[in-house]
Design a protein around this motif. Structure first.
Motif, short mmCIF file in Angstrom:
data_model
loop_
_atom_site.label_atom_id
_atom_site.label_comp_id
_atom_site.label_asym_id
_atom_site.label_seq_id
_atom_site.Cartn_x
_atom_site.Cartn_y
_atom_site.Cartn_z
N GLY A 271 17.49 -97.15 21.42
CA GLY A 271 16.43 -96.52 22.19
C GLY A 271 16.84 -95.16 22.74
N LEU A 272 18.10 -95.07 23.17
CA LEU A 272 18.62 -93.80 23.68
C LEU A 272 18.64 -92.73 22.58
CD1 LEU A 272 19.98 -92.23 26.00
CD2 LEU A 272 22.18 -93.12 25.19
N LEU A 273 19.10 -93.10 21.40
CA LEU A 273 19.14 -92.16 20.28
C LEU A 273 17.72 -91.74 19.87
CD1 LEU A 273 21.94 -93.72 18.03
CD2 LEU A 273 22.11 -91.71 19.49
N SER A 274 16.80 -92.70 19.88
CA SER A 274 15.42 -92.38 19.51
C SER A 274 14.79 -91.44 20.53
CB SER A 274 14.60 -93.67 19.43
OG SER A 274 15.10 -94.53 18.42
N ALA A 275 15.04 -91.69 21.82
CA ALA A 275 14.51 -90.81 22.86
C ALA A 275 15.10 -89.41 22.72
CB ALA A 275 14.83 -91.39 24.24
N LEU A 276 16.37 -89.33 22.36
CA LEU A 276 17.02 -88.04 22.14
C LEU A 276 16.33 -87.28 21.01
CD1 LEU A 276 19.41 -86.10 22.71
CD2 LEU A 276 20.72 -87.39 21.00
N ALA A 277 16.00 -87.98 19.91
CA ALA A 277 15.33 -87.34 18.78
C ALA A 277 13.96 -86.81 19.20
CB ALA A 277 15.18 -88.33 17.63
N VAL A 278 13.21 -87.60 19.94
CA VAL A 278 11.89 -87.17 20.40
C VAL A 278 12.02 -85.95 21.29
CG1 VAL A 278 9.86 -87.82 21.75
CG2 VAL A 278 10.92 -89.49 20.21
N GLY A 279 12.99 -85.97 22.19
CA GLY A 279 13.20 -84.84 23.10
C GLY A 279 13.58 -83.57 22.36
N ILE A 280 14.44 -83.69 21.36
CA ILE A 280 14.86 -82.52 20.59
C ILE A 280 13.70 -81.93 19.82
CG2 ILE A 280 16.28 -81.77 18.64
CD1 ILE A 280 18.43 -83.72 19.64
N VAL A 281 12.90 -82.78 19.19
CA VAL A 281 11.74 -82.30 18.44
C VAL A 281 10.76 -81.60 19.38
CG1 VAL A 281 9.70 -83.03 17.14
CG2 VAL A 281 11.94 -83.97 16.56
N GLY A 282 10.52 -82.19 20.56
CA GLY A 282 9.62 -81.58 21.52
C GLY A 282 10.14 -80.25 22.03
N TRP A 283 11.43 -80.19 22.33
CA TRP A 283 12.03 -78.94 22.81
C TRP A 283 11.92 -77.86 21.75
CZ3 TRP A 283 15.64 -75.38 21.51
CH2 TRP A 283 16.12 -74.54 22.51
N SER A 284 12.20 -78.22 20.50
CA SER A 284 12.15 -77.23 19.42
C SER A 284 10.73 -76.71 19.24
CB SER A 284 12.66 -77.86 18.11
OG SER A 284 12.69 -76.93 17.07
N ALA A 285 9.75 -77.61 19.30
CA ALA A 285 8.36 -77.19 19.12
C ALA A 285 7.91 -76.24 20.23
CB ALA A 285 7.45 -78.41 19.08
N LEU A 286 8.44 -76.42 21.42
CA LEU A 286 8.04 -75.59 22.55
C LEU A 286 8.82 -74.29 22.66
CD1 LEU A 286 7.70 -78.34 25.31
CD2 LEU A 286 5.82 -77.03 24.29
N LYS A 287 10.05 -74.28 22.21
CA LYS A 287 10.95 -73.16 22.53
C LYS A 287 11.27 -72.24 21.37
CE LYS A 287 11.55 -74.38 26.85
NZ LYS A 287 11.06 -73.52 27.97
N VAL A 288 11.42 -72.74 20.17
CA VAL A 288 11.89 -71.87 19.09
C VAL A 288 10.73 -71.07 18.51
CG1 VAL A 288 13.78 -73.43 18.51
CG2 VAL A 288 11.62 -73.59 17.26
N GLN A 289 11.05 -69.92 17.95
CA GLN A 289 10.02 -69.06 17.42
C GLN A 289 9.70 -69.34 15.96
OE1 GLN A 289 11.10 -64.93 17.29
NE2 GLN A 289 9.04 -64.22 16.75
N GLU A 290 10.73 -69.60 15.18
CA GLU A 290 10.56 -69.65 13.73
C GLU A 290 9.92 -70.96 13.28
OE1 GLU A 290 13.75 -67.25 15.21
OE2 GLU A 290 13.64 -69.43 15.12
N ASP A 291 8.94 -70.85 12.38
CA ASP A 291 8.33 -72.03 11.78
C ASP A 291 9.36 -72.86 11.03
OD1 ASP A 291 5.78 -71.62 12.74
OD2 ASP A 291 5.09 -70.54 10.96
N ALA A 292 10.33 -72.17 10.42
CA ALA A 292 11.35 -72.87 9.64
C ALA A 292 12.17 -73.81 10.50
CB ALA A 292 12.27 -71.87 8.94
N ARG A 293 12.18 -73.57 11.81
CA ARG A 293 12.96 -74.43 12.69
C ARG A 293 12.13 -75.59 13.24
NH1 ARG A 293 17.95 -73.25 14.00
NH2 ARG A 293 18.81 -71.19 13.69
N TRP A 294 11.03 -75.31 13.92
CA TRP A 294 10.32 -76.41 14.58
C TRP A 294 9.73 -77.38 13.57
CZ3 TRP A 294 5.35 -77.92 13.90
CH2 TRP A 294 4.44 -77.02 13.31
#
Length: 391
Positions: A271-294
């Motif tokens: 569950g901890l690893l899964s929550a980490l994955a969700v958090g990383i995906v959310g952070w990337s979608a909100l913060k990074v500029q490049e489409d190739a990243r998020w």
């Protein structure tokens, strides 16, 4: 202008390396191709056959599936269930017009041709050197040798990515909806679209998914839908989810690490690893500029999240990893991508627990590097994004 002698020599050398890779996979694949006929391919053929012959409400009745497979290939010791959604079974129905022994080589040939289309994309974009990485990339060859349909998924992902790059969010969303025949691999994608405020893409994705869901419902009816749910939740079918330690993802990391450290193969750690994955995906979608990243962070994060991701399921990894290897301006990111492309990490699954953790760790490392959550010096642009419509 005539190509120089050195460039012709380099091209010959590249083609020679590619041929060595092809011979390697043909040699390895020849040992499993017979098994693929009786397992992975046979269950896909069975799904198409049941739809074409009108067994709609029984499409997900495992006993009916097993009896059908026994008629097609007598003497089977194992039966692999058909678990794709009804709309995909309908798409497979024309294949069942061919006798199963003829349909199998036709299917394999179609997968090979699809893989060559991806190679052509890589050559056109990155040059002939990219063929070496494409040829040695194990998940695609592994999927073909096992009679799987990972190349179908890869082509859909490549088409969707090209639409995104060219600012065609509506076409991208509709194309991504087609990938829902393996919906468990894309659970975080709509969340990333939402956080990214890609409304046109998200609306098209939702509309396409709803249309496919309705088509599936009308195809098999309430009994078929209930049968599908019952089949996916059965625990008495060994072939439904075999060898979790050999998958790619957080679940595999927990299972393999748990063989070394007590308590890691537990619900709380997964569950901890899964929550980490969700958090990383959310952070990337909100913060990074490049489409190739998020975008690719959302794809890889979803595949890592799913407990049922085989090595061939990460075939679409070849797209972002190739972009990173050839265009990223940071050495660490390029090395992470390179590690995900070469075949060595994927061979560790053969060694069993705990060595089977290696592919998951390699894919996880590239996922983290790509997301942008690492220090800024490692989070440099892969390429400049193209403004998207409806963003």
């Amino acid at each position: 202008m005539e190509p120089s002698r050195s460039s012709r020599t380099d091209l010959r050398f590249t083609i020679g390396i590619v041929l060595i890779a092809v011979l390697l996979w043909v040699g390895i694949g020849s040992n499993v191709i017979g098994m693929a006929y009786e397992r992975d391919f046979l269950n896909l053929y069975t799904g198409g056959l049941l739809v074409r012959t009108g067994h709609l409400s029984d499409l997900y009745n495992f006993e009916v599936q097993a009896a059908t497979q026994d008629r097609l290939v007598p003497g089977l010791k194992l039966h692999f269930p058909f678990v794709r959604p009804p709309f995909y079974a309908l798409l497979l129905a024309p294949l069942s017009l061919l006798p199963v022994k003829v349909a199998f080589p036709v299917w394999i040939l179609a997968q090979i041709l699809g893989m060559l289309l991806v190679w052509a994309w890589a050559w056109r974009r990155f040059g002939p050197d990219s063929l070496v990485y494409c040829a040695f990339f194990l998940p695609t060859s592994l999927g073909i040798a096992h009679g799987q349909d990972c190349i179908v998924l890869l082509l859909m992902m490549l088409a969707a990515w090209n639409f995104i790059e060219n600012g065609r969010d509506r076409a991208a969303g509709l194309t991504l909806a087609l990938t829902l025949f393996k919906f468990h691999l894309f659970l975080l994608l709509p969340i990333a679209m939402l956080l990214r405020k890609r409304w046109t893409m998200l609306t098209a994705y939702a509309a396409g998914g709803a249309a496919l869901a309705l088509a599936s419902f009308f195809l098999v009816g309430p009994a078929g839908v209930q049968g599908y749910i019952d089949l996916l939740t059965r625990r008495d079918i060994q072939t439904l989810s075999p060898s979790p330690e050999m998958m790619v993802g957080w679940n595999s990391i927990a299972v393999n690490a748990g063989s070394l450290v007590s308590g890691l193969d537990s619900v709380w750690f997964k569950g901890l690893l899964s929550a980490l994955a969700v958090g990383i995906v959310g952070w990337s979608a909100l913060k990074v500029q490049e489409d190739a990243r998020w975008f690719w962070t959302a794809i890889l994060g979803s595949m890592m999240l799913s407990p049922h991701t085989y090595e061939y399921d990460v075939a679409s990894l070849i797209i972002p990893a190739s972009m990173a290897v050839f265009t990223a301006n940071d050495r660490v990111l390029r090395m992470a991508a390179l590690a995900a492309l070469i075949p060595l990490p994927y061979f560790f699954t053969i060694a069993g627990t705990p060595w089977a953790i290696v592919p998951s760790v390699v894919v996880a490392a590239f996922f983290l590097m790509l997301s942008g959550v690492v220090p800024a010096r490692m989070a440099l642009a892969i390429q400049q994004p193209i403004p998207a419509s409806g963003a």
